[in-house]
Scaffold this motif. Structure first.
Motif, PDB file in Angstrom:
ATOM      1  N   THR A  14       0.666  -1.452   0.095  1.00  0.00           N
ATOM      2  CA  THR A  14      -0.241  -0.180   0.153  1.00  0.00           C
ATOM      3  C   THR A  14       1.174   1.088   0.037  1.00  0.00           C
ATOM      4  O   THR A  14       0.571   2.364  -0.373  1.00  0.00           O
ATOM      5  N   MET A  15       1.821   1.312   0.604  1.00  0.00           N
ATOM      6  CA  MET A  15       2.573   2.237   1.181  1.00  0.00           C
ATOM      7  C   MET A  15       3.179   2.694  -0.998  1.00  0.00           C
ATOM      8  O   MET A  15       3.731   3.468  -0.476  1.00  0.00           O
ATOM      9  N   MET A  16       3.044   1.983  -1.876  1.00  0.00           N
ATOM     10  CA  MET A  16       3.160   2.568  -2.996  1.00  0.00           C
ATOM     11  C   MET A  16       2.985   3.826  -3.217  1.00  0.00           C
ATOM     12  O   MET A  16       3.359   5.080  -4.521  1.00  0.00           O
ATOM     13  N   ALA A  71      -3.886   1.341   4.673  1.00  0.00           N
ATOM     14  CA  ALA A  71      -3.207   1.106   5.770  1.00  0.00           C
ATOM     15  C   ALA A  71      -1.638   1.903   4.965  1.00  0.00           C
ATOM     16  O   ALA A  71      -0.786   1.462   3.829  1.00  0.00           O
ATOM     17  N   TYR A  72      -1.093   2.386   6.367  1.00  0.00           N
ATOM     18  CA  TYR A  72       0.470   3.046   6.191  1.00  0.00           C
ATOM     19  C   TYR A  72       0.247   4.112   4.443  1.00  0.00           C
ATOM     20  O   TYR A  72       1.731   4.231   4.837  1.00  0.00           O
ATOM     21  N   MET A 180       9.383  -1.178   7.847  1.00  0.00           N
ATOM     22  CA  MET A 180       8.141  -0.865   6.771  1.00  0.00           C
ATOM     23  C   MET A 180       7.255  -0.823   8.703  1.00  0.00           C
ATOM     24  O   MET A 180       6.802   0.651   8.848  1.00  0.00           O
ATOM     25  N   LEU A 181       7.184  -1.191   9.287  1.00  0.00           N
ATOM     26  CA  LEU A 181       6.032  -1.250  10.178  1.00  0.00           C
ATOM     27  C   LEU A 181       7.128  -0.010  11.742  1.00  0.00           C
ATOM     28  O   LEU A 181       6.118   0.523  12.438  1.00  0.00           O
ATOM     29  N   ARG A 182       8.486  -0.471  11.814  1.00  0.00           N
ATOM     30  CA  ARG A 182       8.825   0.210  12.434  1.00  0.00           C
ATOM     31  C   ARG A 182       9.185   2.240  12.363  1.00  0.00           C
ATOM     32  O   ARG A 182       9.610   2.849  12.711  1.00  0.00           O
ATOM     33  N   ALA A 188      13.444  -0.161   2.344  1.00  0.00           N
ATOM     34  CA  ALA A 188      14.783  -0.243   3.074  1.00  0.00           C
ATOM     35  C   ALA A 188      15.440  -1.951   2.634  1.00  0.00           C
ATOM     36  O   ALA A 188      14.519  -3.020   2.853  1.00  0.00           O
ATOM     37  N   GLN A 189      16.279  -2.398   2.296  1.00  0.00           N
ATOM     38  CA  GLN A 189      17.305  -3.108   2.207  1.00  0.00           C
ATOM     39  C   GLN A 189      18.309  -3.960   3.411  1.00  0.00           C
ATOM     40  O   GLN A 189      19.132  -3.695   2.617  1.00  0.00           O
TER      41      GLN A 189
END
Length: 288
Positions: A14-16, A71-72, A180-182, A188-189
């Motif tokens: 969803t963050m896209m 979400a997010y 993503m949650l934190r 992030a990779q």
């Protein structure tokens, strides 16, 4: 005869919708080209809506659909975006599918989900074009979904844009969610993608770019579900049906069909969002 291109878009998380990316930039460029070529409408198959029964698909016929929450993503990114359901084309799609023996039914209560309107917002931020959404079938038969694409492929010659929105590599069970949650960082990779994800991602690229369209593309896309790493890359089959739909929608002739990997983003370590376009708009060809 000139016809519109076909897109297989990996919508990702969803963050896209909320974060800028190479994919978002490409989606917007594809939308601009569609508008420049006086698009008649969009016909989409997503990955979050399926119809039960053998041989059945539903077609969105809700005149005032709501949007499922995302979400997010801050509500300002999508709440005020006005959806534009195309009931006339929906009726046409149902009739076209029924004529070919598909149990197609109108669904007057379906509310749109982020897999489709995420793409529409990114492609057409200034206004949603007339749009028809076709469901998957809950049996997730790749041949059936390629057949749906083949039946609707002639609509490309009427200036409809056909889009399948799913995922090249989309296994929620294998994603790394901590960043993503934190930290709300979906890109992030902290570690490289798993080998199985890299292998399947490369196979998806090879299939689309080397076959381009026609029966060869349909056979190759369907065959990917027997790939040794398919179940690693897709924990469930739903996000791959859009690729089958697109393979069918590319039609029977691959001779003049260009194929490009327009953009790509890795999310959550193991999710690969590859964006493919097959074919070109007439004005796009004339400008070259």
């Amino acid at each position: 005869m000139a016809q519109s291109p076909v897109h297989f878009f990996s919508h990702g998380s969803t963050m896209m919708l909320g974060e800028e990316s190479a994919s978002a930039t490409y989606w917007k460029a594809c939308g601009d080209l569609a508008l420049a070529n006086n698009i008649k409408g969009v016909i989409m198959m997503g990955a979050h809506w399926d119809a039960r029964g053998t041989n059945r698909v539903d077609v969105s016929m809700n005149a005032t659909p709501a949007k499922s929450p995302v979400a997010y993503v801050h509500p300002s990114k999508y709440v005020d975006y006005k959806l534009n359901p195309d009931l006339a084309t929906g009726t046409k799609v149902i009739a076209t599918l029924m004529e070919k023996g598909i149990d197609a039914r109108g669904n007057e209560t379906f509310d749109w989900i982020h897999d489709t309107y995420l793409i529409l917002i990114r492609m057409f931020p200034d206004g949603c074009p007339p749009t028809t959404i076709v469901s998957m079938n809950a049996r997730f038969d790749p041949h059936f979904h390629a057949q749906i694409g083949s039946i609707l492929a002639p609509l490309r010659k009427e200036n409809y844009l056909l889009i399948g929105t799913g995922g090249a590599v989309h296994n929620l069970y294998r994603n790394h969610w901590l960043q993503m949650l934190r930290y709300s960082d979906n890109f992030a990779q902290p570690s490289p993608p798993d080998i199985a994800m890299l292998e399947f991602r490369q196979s998806v690229e090879d299939v689309f770019l080397r076959n381009r369209g026609g029966p060869a593309l349909k056979r190759a896309v369907v065959r990917l579900m027997k790939h040794p790493q398919f179940r690693d890359a897709h924990g469930t089959d739903d996000h791959f049906m859009a690729a089958c739909f697109v393979a069918g929608a590319c039609g029977e002739d691959a001779q003049d069909q260009d194929a490009v990997l327009g953009a790509e983003d890795w999310e959550l370590v193991n999710m690969c969002n590859s964006q493919f376009t097959l074919g070109k708009w007439p004005k796009q060809v004339a400008a070259q």
